[in-house]
Design a protein around this motif. Structure first.
Motif, PDB file in Angstrom:
ATOM      1  N   VAL A   1       7.772  -1.024   9.844  1.00  0.00           N
ATOM      2  CA  VAL A   1       9.074  -1.494   9.388  1.00  0.00           C
ATOM      3  C   VAL A   1       9.653  -2.473  10.405  1.00  0.00           C
ATOM      4  N   ASP A   2      10.124  -3.615   9.918  1.00  0.00           N
ATOM      5  CA  ASP A   2      10.848  -4.578  10.744  1.00  0.00           C
ATOM      6  C   ASP A   2      12.327  -4.195  10.679  1.00  0.00           C
ATOM      7  N   GLY A   3      12.824  -3.615  11.765  1.00  0.00           N
ATOM      8  CA  GLY A   3      14.182  -3.120  11.764  1.00  0.00           C
ATOM      9  C   GLY A   3      15.244  -4.192  11.690  1.00  0.00           C
ATOM     10  N   THR A   4      14.883  -5.470  11.862  1.00  0.00           N
ATOM     11  CA  THR A   4      15.883  -6.539  11.845  1.00  0.00           C
ATOM     12  C   THR A   4      16.174  -7.060  10.452  1.00  0.00           C
ATOM     13  N   ASN A   5      15.283  -6.811   9.485  1.00  0.00           N
ATOM     14  CA  ASN A   5      15.528  -7.343   8.140  1.00  0.00           C
ATOM     15  C   ASN A   5      15.133  -6.394   7.021  1.00  0.00           C
ATOM     16  N   GLY A   6      14.622  -5.221   7.365  1.00  0.00           N
ATOM     17  CA  GLY A   6      14.270  -4.250   6.342  1.00  0.00           C
ATOM     18  C   GLY A   6      12.930  -4.476   5.678  1.00  0.00           C
ATOM     19  N   ASP A   7      12.201  -5.524   6.057  1.00  0.00           N
ATOM     20  CA  ASP A   7      10.870  -5.745   5.474  1.00  0.00           C
ATOM     21  C   ASP A   7       9.931  -4.617   5.883  1.00  0.00           C
ATOM     22  N   THR A   8       9.104  -4.185   4.913  1.00  0.00           N
ATOM     23  CA  THR A   8       8.184  -3.076   5.137  1.00  0.00           C
ATOM     24  C   THR A   8       6.768  -3.514   4.814  1.00  0.00           C
ATOM     25  N   TYR A   9       5.845  -3.200   5.712  1.00  0.00           N
ATOM     26  CA  TYR A   9       4.446  -3.569   5.541  1.00  0.00           C
ATOM     27  C   TYR A   9       3.634  -2.286   5.401  1.00  0.00           C
ATOM     28  N   LEU A  10       3.117  -2.064   4.210  1.00  0.00           N
ATOM     29  CA  LEU A  10       2.428  -0.826   3.869  1.00  0.00           C
ATOM     30  C   LEU A  10       0.971  -0.918   4.293  1.00  0.00           C
ATOM     31  N   GLN A  11       0.579  -0.098   5.249  1.00  0.00           N
ATOM     32  CA  GLN A  11      -0.797  -0.091   5.711  1.00  0.00           C
ATOM     33  C   GLN A  11      -1.684   0.742   4.794  1.00  0.00           C
ATOM     34  N   ASN A  12      -1.142   1.844   4.281  1.00  0.00           N
ATOM     35  CA  ASN A  12      -1.898   2.675   3.349  1.00  0.00           C
ATOM     36  C   ASN A  12      -0.938   3.590   2.600  1.00  0.00           C
ATOM     37  N   VAL A  13      -1.084   3.611   1.278  1.00  0.00           N
ATOM     38  CA  VAL A  13      -0.294   4.497   0.430  1.00  0.00           C
ATOM     39  C   VAL A  13      -1.237   5.173  -0.564  1.00  0.00           C
ATOM     40  N   ASP A  14      -1.246   6.494  -0.586  1.00  0.00           N
ATOM     41  CA  ASP A  14      -2.008   7.265  -1.572  1.00  0.00           C
ATOM     42  C   ASP A  14      -1.011   7.925  -2.511  1.00  0.00           C
ATOM     43  N   ALA A  15      -0.931   7.401  -3.737  1.00  0.00           N
ATOM     44  CA  ALA A  15      -0.015   7.920  -4.746  1.00  0.00           C
ATOM     45  C   ALA A  15      -0.809   8.715  -5.785  1.00  0.00           C
ATOM     46  N   HIS A  16      -0.396   9.954  -6.031  1.00  0.00           N
ATOM     47  CA  HIS A  16      -1.155  10.845  -6.907  1.00  0.00           C
ATOM     48  C   HIS A  16      -0.285  11.314  -8.068  1.00  0.00           C
ATOM     49  N   PHE A  17      -0.825  11.257  -9.282  1.00  0.00           N
ATOM     50  CA  PHE A  17      -0.170  11.838 -10.450  1.00  0.00           C
ATOM     51  C   PHE A  17      -1.252  12.327 -11.407  1.00  0.00           C
ATOM     52  N   GLN A  18      -0.996  13.500 -11.986  1.00  0.00           N
ATOM     53  CA  GLN A  18      -1.961  14.153 -12.864  1.00  0.00           C
ATOM     54  C   GLN A  18      -3.335  14.232 -12.175  1.00  0.00           C
ATOM     55  N   ARG A  19      -4.369  13.564 -12.720  1.00  0.00           N
ATOM     56  CA  ARG A  19      -5.703  13.637 -12.103  1.00  0.00           C
ATOM     57  C   ARG A  19      -6.119  12.306 -11.472  1.00  0.00           C
ATOM     58  N   THR A  20      -5.159  11.439 -11.188  1.00  0.00           N
ATOM     59  CA  THR A  20      -5.461  10.086 -10.707  1.00  0.00           C
ATOM     60  C   THR A  20      -4.746   9.810  -9.388  1.00  0.00           C
ATOM     61  N   THR A  21      -5.473   9.165  -8.468  1.00  0.00           N
ATOM     62  CA  THR A  21      -4.902   8.727  -7.191  1.00  0.00           C
ATOM     63  C   THR A  21      -5.034   7.210  -7.087  1.00  0.00           C
ATOM     64  N   VAL A  22      -3.923   6.543  -6.772  1.00  0.00           N
ATOM     65  CA  VAL A  22      -3.900   5.097  -6.584  1.00  0.00           C
ATOM     66  C   VAL A  22      -3.696   4.816  -5.096  1.00  0.00           C
ATOM     67  N   THR A  23      -4.623   4.090  -4.486  1.00  0.00           N
ATOM     68  CA  THR A  23      -4.528   3.707  -3.082  1.00  0.00           C
ATOM     69  C   THR A  23      -4.052   2.255  -2.988  1.00  0.00           C
ATOM     70  N   SER A  24      -3.029   2.011  -2.171  1.00  0.00           N
ATOM     71  CA  SER A  24      -2.432   0.673  -2.097  1.00  0.00           C
ATOM     72  C   SER A  24      -2.183   0.269  -0.658  1.00  0.00           C
ATOM     73  N   LYS A  25      -2.102  -1.042  -0.449  1.00  0.00           N
ATOM     74  CA  LYS A  25      -1.608  -1.623   0.788  1.00  0.00           C
ATOM     75  C   LYS A  25      -0.921  -2.940   0.432  1.00  0.00           C
ATOM     76  N   GLY A  26       0.009  -3.368   1.267  1.00  0.00           N
ATOM     77  CA  GLY A  26       0.724  -4.607   0.952  1.00  0.00           C
ATOM     78  C   GLY A  26       2.066  -4.658   1.653  1.00  0.00           C
ATOM     79  N   SER A  27       3.059  -5.247   0.980  1.00  0.00           N
ATOM     80  CA  SER A  27       4.356  -5.452   1.619  1.00  0.00           C
ATOM     81  C   SER A  27       5.478  -5.395   0.605  1.00  0.00           C
ATOM     82  N   VAL A  28       6.667  -5.081   1.110  1.00  0.00           N
ATOM     83  CA  VAL A  28       7.921  -5.201   0.361  1.00  0.00           C
ATOM     84  C   VAL A  28       8.824  -6.036   1.253  1.00  0.00           C
TER      85      VAL A  28
END
Length: 333
Positions: free
Chosen positions: A237-264
């Motif tokens: 997280v860049d504390g000066t502007n709120g930008d977030t850089y996602l190194q790894n996200v594992d999102a799970h619902f039902q029987r599926t897992t989505v792995t992501s990386k990127g930025s907001v």
């Protein structure tokens, strides 16, 4: 003396029981840019001490209360270093003092953008308490933030310091947080109530965070299905502007897992932040993905799915599904 800048005070009065003072209309000015508005403004500053504390070899104040605090933080300079907003320099007179507690309610921090045309990043601080503030050393803190997108309350506690007066952005910070009752419906096209908790460490200019987020009632507009969405993440997280850089996200619902990386992150001339993700699904279920976007009681397709895609979602209208840009490939077994 300690802030190394001119301070204006509109009105001032002493108090005796307890010993202290009340200052109103306090402005901390820029050192060189007299054309800019004050760096820090305080509506009311209340200082409370004790006679025992003031007669010590190293004087101590019991409490400092700050009301109506606003901080206007300039962008980093040409070298990329963050500005010295609160340098807290070593006293040139040799005087020192310890403050038992500094607290403020309803503060506003406004980070000016790096590029012309960008929106400033504003941070509402509902409540902040700093303990045992001295000239040097680590300062424990407790803070409550009110976030607007999605609206919710963030509570955090940890330690900051020792303060680096030459490069405030390299000042160490550690802590943990909880984020509760965040309403995702503020983002047109989706809904649900998000809660999150995690830990972070690093410096003010580069905060490494990891944690979990849970949405028990996630739903995409136009679909009749609600799913329980749980995710684990590592981010910077860049504390000066709120930008977030996602190194790894594992999102799970039902029987599926989505792995992501990127930025907001924000973009030049754009209000809000753009989501950019690289997403991967390995041995997921096509029926789980379809349930997010359809009203069918029974899925029209079933089977395993492997998916690779790049996703971009710009801020603002129209709704989520109409502005979602997705490009990739998939295979369904």
């Amino acid at each position: 003396d300690r802030f190394a800048r001119t301070v204006q005070i509109r009105s001032f009065r002493k108090t005796y029981f307890p010993p202290g003072c009340v200052a109103e209309g306090v402005n901390f000015l820029h050192r060189k840019r007299t054309d800019l508005p004050p760096l820090i403004t305080v509506r009311t500053l209340i200082i409370r001490g004790s006679y025992n504390g003031l007669l010590r070899i190293h004087p101590r104040l019991d409490e400092v209360e700050v009301k109506g605090l606003q901080v206007l933080i300039p962008p980093p300079g040409p070298s990329g270093q963050p500005p010295s907003v609160l340098p807290l320099t070593t006293s040139t007179t040799g005087a020192s003092i310890t403050i038992g507690e500094i607290k403020t309610d309803g503060a506003l921090l406004e980070f000016m953008p790096r590029q012309p045309g960008q929106e400033p990043f504003k941070l509402q601080v509902h409540r902040l308490t700093l303990d045992n503030v001295g000239e040097k050393g680590v300062i424990p803190y407790h803070v409550t933030l009110l976030k607007t997108e999605p609206p919710g309350e963030i509570r955090s506690e940890g330690k900051i310091g020792p303060w680096n007066e030459d490069d405030p952005g390299s000042t160490p910070v550690t802590g943990s947080y909880t984020y509760e009752h965040a309403d995702l419906a503020v983002f047109e096209g989706i809904s649900g109530t998000l809660s999150s908790q995690g830990k972070f460490s690093g410096t003010l200019g580069h905060i490494d965070a990891n944690g979990e987020a849970d949405v028990p009632d996630f739903r995409v507009s136009g679909s009749s299905h609600t799913v329980h969405l749980n995710s684990k993440f590592q981010a910077v997280v860049d504390g000066t502007n709120g930008d977030t850089y996602l190194q790894n996200v594992d999102a799970h619902f039902q029987r599926t897992t989505v792995t992501s990386k990127g930025s907001v992150a924000g973009q030049h001339g754009q209000h809000g932040k753009t989501i950019r993700l690289e997403m991967t699904v390995k041995e997921g279920r096509i029926e789980d993905l379809l349930s997010l976007f359809t009203n069918e009681k029974r899925p029209s397709l079933t089977g395993s799915i492997n998916l690779r895609a790049k996703v971009q979602v710009p801020p603002g209208p129209p709704g989520f599904l109409r502005k979602l840009d997705l490009a990739g490939s998939c295979g369904i077994g």
